[in-house]
Design a protein around this motif. Structure first.
Motif, PDB file in Angstrom:
ATOM      1  N   ILE A 124     -21.288  34.141 -15.244  1.00  0.00           N
ATOM      2  CA  ILE A 124     -19.866  34.230 -15.393  1.00  0.00           C
ATOM      3  C   ILE A 124     -19.580  34.747 -13.412  1.00  0.00           C
ATOM      4  N   ASP A 131     -13.994  29.413 -21.197  1.00  0.00           N
ATOM      5  CA  ASP A 131     -13.320  28.792 -22.203  1.00  0.00           C
ATOM      6  C   ASP A 131     -13.929  29.116 -23.442  1.00  0.00           C
ATOM      7  N   LEU A 160     -21.305  40.047 -24.852  1.00  0.00           N
ATOM      8  CA  LEU A 160     -21.169  40.429 -23.584  1.00  0.00           C
ATOM      9  C   LEU A 160     -22.733  41.058 -23.600  1.00  0.00           C
ATOM     10  N   ASN A 188     -21.541  41.610 -17.134  1.00  0.00           N
ATOM     11  CA  ASN A 188     -20.123  40.629 -17.676  1.00  0.00           C
ATOM     12  C   ASN A 188     -20.174  38.871 -17.914  1.00  0.00           C
ATOM     13  N   ASP A 189     -21.645  38.719 -17.891  1.00  0.00           N
ATOM     14  CA  ASP A 189     -22.262  37.232 -18.261  1.00  0.00           C
ATOM     15  C   ASP A 189     -22.666  37.446 -19.834  1.00  0.00           C
ATOM     16  N   TRP A 190     -22.231  36.509 -20.650  1.00  0.00           N
ATOM     17  CA  TRP A 190     -22.215  36.576 -21.789  1.00  0.00           C
ATOM     18  C   TRP A 190     -24.046  36.084 -22.394  1.00  0.00           C
ATOM     19  N   LYS A 228     -17.135  35.650 -10.799  1.00  0.00           N
ATOM     20  CA  LYS A 228     -15.994  37.129 -11.035  1.00  0.00           C
ATOM     21  C   LYS A 228     -15.025  36.208 -11.376  1.00  0.00           C
ATOM     22  N   ASP A 229     -14.352  36.878 -12.094  1.00  0.00           N
ATOM     23  CA  ASP A 229     -12.871  36.328 -12.022  1.00  0.00           C
ATOM     24  C   ASP A 229     -12.603  35.076 -12.965  1.00  0.00           C
ATOM     25  N   ARG A 230     -14.049  34.531 -13.453  1.00  0.00           N
ATOM     26  CA  ARG A 230     -13.533  32.965 -13.860  1.00  0.00           C
ATOM     27  C   ARG A 230     -14.728  33.232 -15.361  1.00  0.00           C
ATOM     28  N   PRO A 231     -12.788  33.514 -16.142  1.00  0.00           N
ATOM     29  CA  PRO A 231     -14.069  33.997 -17.569  1.00  0.00           C
ATOM     30  C   PRO A 231     -13.754  32.530 -18.204  1.00  0.00           C
TER      31      PRO A 231
END
Length: 135
Positions: free
Chosen positions: A65, A72, A101, A47-49, A67-70
């Motif tokens: 990233i 902006d 991703l 889930n890292d960019w 957890k649960d912190r996308p």
């Protein structure tokens, strides 16, 4: 009598530049082709960019990233600007940077170090920049 296979040491961690972005996000940029491979394929979480400047040599950049912190839009643009800075496009004006991703980054069999394929690409148009302070 069979010989035991040689004990291989774990691969060295990639050498990276690290940056902190507002909101506590961490960004890593690989220093060499081998470091880019390790960063993109071994260190980056699904889930890292992942970022890389389009069409020219440069570092692979990973925005970590939690957890649960996308992130902006501004955070994604800042990470893309770091990728532009750590590339041959550093002195360019506005630069196109590919982002996706990390789970969409793969290495083709037999490809040179630092070469990857990506899917589900998003294009960011940014000016090369790094944050004021490195981590």
């Amino acid at each position: 009598m069979r010989k035991k296979p040689a004990r291989s040491d774990p691969p060295a961690p990639p050498r990276v530049w690290e940056y902190r972005l507002p909101g506590g996000f961490r960004v890593m940029a690989g220093k060499t082709d081998a470091d880019n491979d390790r960063l993109s394929l071994k260190v980056a979480g699904a889930n890292d960019w992942w970022f890389h400047v389009r069409g020219m040599p440069g570092s692979h950049v990973v925005l970590v990233i939690e957890k649960d912190r996308p992130p902006d839009r501004e955070t994604l643009n800042r990470a893309a600007a770091i990728a532009a800075y750590h590339s041959k496009a550093r002195t360019g004006g506005v630069v196109a940077v590919s982002g996706t991703l990390a789970c969409h980054v793969t290495k083709p069999r037999g490809a040179k170090p630092g070469s990857v394929q990506i899917r589900k690409e998003r294009i960011f148009k940014v000016r090369p920049a790094i944050p004021d302070t490195a981590a």
